[in-house]
Design an enzyme around this catalytic site. Structure first.
Site, PDB file in Angstrom:
ATOM      1  N   THR A  40       6.243  -6.232   6.167  1.00 48.32           N
ATOM      2  CA  THR A  40       5.731  -7.230   5.228  1.00 48.32           C
ATOM      3  C   THR A  40       4.244  -7.408   5.486  1.00 48.32           C
ATOM      4  O   THR A  40       3.780  -7.212   6.602  1.00 48.32           O
ATOM      5  CB  THR A  40       6.454  -8.581   5.400  1.00 48.32           C
ATOM      6  OG1 THR A  40       7.800  -8.476   4.962  1.00 48.32           O
ATOM      7  CG2 THR A  40       5.808  -9.680   4.575  1.00 48.32           C
ATOM      8  N   ASP A  56       3.046  -9.120  -0.387  1.00 46.65           N
ATOM      9  CA  ASP A  56       3.503  -7.931  -1.095  1.00 46.65           C
ATOM     10  C   ASP A  56       4.924  -8.178  -1.589  1.00 46.65           C
ATOM     11  O   ASP A  56       5.484  -9.258  -1.392  1.00 46.65           O
ATOM     12  CB  ASP A  56       3.430  -6.708  -0.191  1.00 46.65           C
ATOM     13  CG  ASP A  56       4.491  -6.753   0.912  1.00 46.65           C
ATOM     14  OD1 ASP A  56       4.491  -7.723   1.692  1.00 46.65           O
ATOM     15  OD2 ASP A  56       5.312  -5.823   0.987  1.00 46.65           O
ATOM     16  N   ARG A  58       7.670  -5.663  -1.294  1.00 44.74           N
ATOM     17  CA  ARG A  58       8.627  -4.632  -0.850  1.00 44.74           C
ATOM     18  C   ARG A  58       9.575  -5.216   0.181  1.00 44.74           C
ATOM     19  O   ARG A  58       9.134  -5.810   1.167  1.00 44.74           O
ATOM     20  CB  ARG A  58       7.889  -3.433  -0.262  1.00 44.74           C
ATOM     21  CG  ARG A  58       8.819  -2.409   0.404  1.00 44.74           C
ATOM     22  CD  ARG A  58       8.065  -1.233   0.955  1.00 44.74           C
ATOM     23  NE  ARG A  58       7.566  -0.387  -0.118  1.00 44.74           N
ATOM     24  CZ  ARG A  58       6.897   0.754   0.095  1.00 44.74           C
ATOM     25  NH1 ARG A  58       6.631   1.145   1.336  1.00 44.74           N
ATOM     26  NH2 ARG A  58       6.475   1.477  -0.921  1.00 44.74           N
ATOM     27  N   LYS A  72       8.317 -13.175  -1.889  1.00 47.16           N
ATOM     28  CA  LYS A  72       8.146 -13.598  -0.497  1.00 47.16           C
ATOM     29  C   LYS A  72       7.386 -14.914  -0.377  1.00 47.16           C
ATOM     30  O   LYS A  72       7.148 -15.382   0.737  1.00 47.16           O
ATOM     31  CB  LYS A  72       7.427 -12.507   0.300  1.00 47.16           C
ATOM     32  CG  LYS A  72       8.184 -11.182   0.332  1.00 47.16           C
ATOM     33  CD  LYS A  72       7.461 -10.146   1.174  1.00 47.16           C
ATOM     34  CE  LYS A  72       8.213  -8.819   1.146  1.00 47.16           C
ATOM     35  NZ  LYS A  72       7.531  -7.795   1.956  1.00 47.16           N
ATOM     36  N   GLY A  86       9.813 -11.120   8.075  1.00 46.68           N
ATOM     37  CA  GLY A  86      10.920 -10.994   9.015  1.00 46.68           C
ATOM     38  C   GLY A  86      12.216 -10.690   8.281  1.00 46.68           C
ATOM     39  O   GLY A  86      12.225 -10.005   7.260  1.00 46.68           O
ATOM     40  N   SER A 168       3.990  -6.839   9.456  1.00 55.86           N
ATOM     41  CA  SER A 168       3.637  -5.539  10.029  1.00 55.86           C
ATOM     42  C   SER A 168       2.311  -5.015   9.492  1.00 55.86           C
ATOM     43  O   SER A 168       1.666  -4.192  10.138  1.00 55.86           O
ATOM     44  CB  SER A 168       4.754  -4.526   9.734  1.00 55.86           C
ATOM     45  OG  SER A 168       4.975  -4.446   8.328  1.00 55.86           O
ATOM     46  N   ASP A 205       0.393   0.343   5.687  1.00 52.81           N
ATOM     47  CA  ASP A 205       1.627   0.007   6.408  1.00 52.81           C
ATOM     48  C   ASP A 205       2.808   0.499   5.593  1.00 52.81           C
ATOM     49  O   ASP A 205       2.927   0.180   4.399  1.00 52.81           O
ATOM     50  CB  ASP A 205       1.713  -1.521   6.620  1.00 52.81           C
ATOM     51  CG  ASP A 205       3.047  -1.921   7.220  1.00 52.81           C
ATOM     52  OD1 ASP A 205       3.481  -1.260   8.179  1.00 52.81           O
ATOM     53  OD2 ASP A 205       3.647  -2.887   6.724  1.00 52.81           O
ATOM     54  N   SER A 208       5.147  -2.195   3.975  1.00 57.53           N
ATOM     55  CA  SER A 208       4.633  -3.015   2.880  1.00 57.53           C
ATOM     56  C   SER A 208       4.371  -2.122   1.678  1.00 57.53           C
ATOM     57  O   SER A 208       4.021  -0.952   1.827  1.00 57.53           O
ATOM     58  CB  SER A 208       3.337  -3.725   3.285  1.00 57.53           C
ATOM     59  OG  SER A 208       3.516  -4.462   4.472  1.00 57.53           O
TER      60      SER A 208
END
Length: 273
Positions: A40, A56, A58, A72, A86, A168, A205, A208
Site C-alpha cells: 500500500t 492508491d 490496489r 483505502k 496493512g 510498503s 513498489d 501499490s
C-alpha cells in the site's frame, strides 16, 4: 462459611495456552506460518486551509492482485478521514468501530468530533492487541483547533507531523514530500504533490498500483476525489475481441424421484421407568 469453587468469567484477548506446544514443534523443525506481506501507499499533508489525504487503490494477497480499485480512505466523522494500510479486514474493522464510537460521542455531547479523540481511541485499541491487529493508519481532519495529521502504527505508537507516509511504498512517497513540501501550500499545489507521491509509490513498489484517490478536508467541507488520476490505463485490447468456449451441453437428463421408504415394526412392551 466454607470457600467453594467460584466461576470466573473467561478473560478476553488472545490465548497463549499453546506457547509450549508451538515451541516444541519449532524445535522439531516444523516452521510456523509466515506473515503475509501487504502492499500500500498512503500519504497525508497539511496545507494552508486543511488536510489532504491520498492512497492508491490496489489490494493484494501475496503475489495476486485481488482488487484493482479498492477504497483505502475510510470515513471516521464528517470532519475526519483515515487512510489504512496493512490487512484490509483489520483496517476496515478498526476504522468502522471507532467511527461508530465517535458518532455516539457526537450524539451524547452535541459537538463536533475532535481529531485527538479519534487518535486516542485508535491507538489504545491497537496497543491493547500488541501489534496483532495489522493496521497502519494515517489520520487527518480539521476541528475547532485547526488541521491535524497523525500516523498510527500497528503497535499503538503515534507521530504528529506536517506530512506523513505509510505502507510498503512509503519511502518512494516520502522522497517526493521531502523534496517538494513547504509550509503554506495552496489546495492545488497540495493535491499535485499528494498525487505525485502516490504515483511514486505506484511505479516503485510492486504492492501499490492502479489509481490515485485523494480526500481534501477543510473547515466545514470534505471533497473526496475518487480516481483522481488513472496512471495505469488499459492500453491493449484485442481487435478480434475475446471469445470464450461454449459451456458443456447436457446430452441426457433423467430425473429420479426419491420416495421415503418407511418400514413399520411392531413395538414390544413399553419400558418400565
Amino acid at each position: 462459611m466454607s470457600m467453594g469453587m467460584i466461576d470466573v468469567p473467561p478473560k478476553g484477548g488472545f490465548s497463549f495456552d499453546l506457547c509450549k506446544r508451538n515451541d516444541m514443534l519449532l524445535k522439531k523443525g516444523v516452521q510456523p506460518p509466515s506473515f503475509r506481506k501487504t502492499g500500500t501507499t498512503i500519504v497525508g499533508l497539511i496545507f494552508q486551509d486543511g488536510v489532504i489525504l491520498g492512497a492508491d487503490t490496489r489490494a493484494t494477497e501475496g503475489p495476486i492482485v485481488c482488487d484493482k480499485n479498492c477504497e483505502k480512505i475510510h470515513y471516521m466523522a464528517p470532519n475526519i478521514y483515515c487512510c489504512g494500510a496493512g490487512t484490509a479486514a483489520d483496517t476496515e474493522a478498526v476504522t468502522d468501530m471507532v467511527s461508530s464510537q465517535l458518532k455516539l460521542h457526537r450524539y451524547h455531547t452535541g459537538r463536533e468530533s475532535r481529531v485527538v479523540t479519534a487518535l486516542s481511541l485508535l491507538k489504545s485499541h491497537l496497543f491493547s492487541y500488541q501489534g496483532h491487529v495489522s493496521a497502519a493508519l494515517v489520520l487527518g481532519g480539521v476541528d475547532v483547533s485547526g488541521p491535524h495529521l497523525h500516523t498510527i502504527y500497528p503497535h499503538g505508537s503515534t507521530d504528529t507531523l506536517p506530512f506523513a507516509t505509510m505502507g510498503s511504498g512509503s519511502l518512494a512517497a516520502m522522497a517526493v514530500f521531502e523534496t517538494k513540501y513547504r509550509e503554506g501550500l495552496t489546495r492545488e499545489e497540495g493535491i499535485d504533490i499528494v498525487a505525485e507521491a502516490i504515483c511514486s509509490g505506484i511505479f516503485n513498489d510492486l504492492g501499490s498500483g492502479s489509481n490515485v484517490d485523494i480526500c481534501v478536508i477543510t473547515k466545514g467541507n470534505v471533497e473526496y476525489l475518487r480516481n483522481h488520476k488513472l496512471p495505469n490505463p488499459r492500453t491493449y485490447v484485442s481487435a478480434k475481441g475475446y471469445s470464450f468456449p461454449k459451456p458443456i451441453e447436457v446430452l441426457l437428463s433423467k430425473v429420479t424421484p426419491l420416495r421415503e421408504k418407511v418400514d413399520a415394526i411392531e413395538a414390544g412392551d413399553a419400558m418400565e421407568e
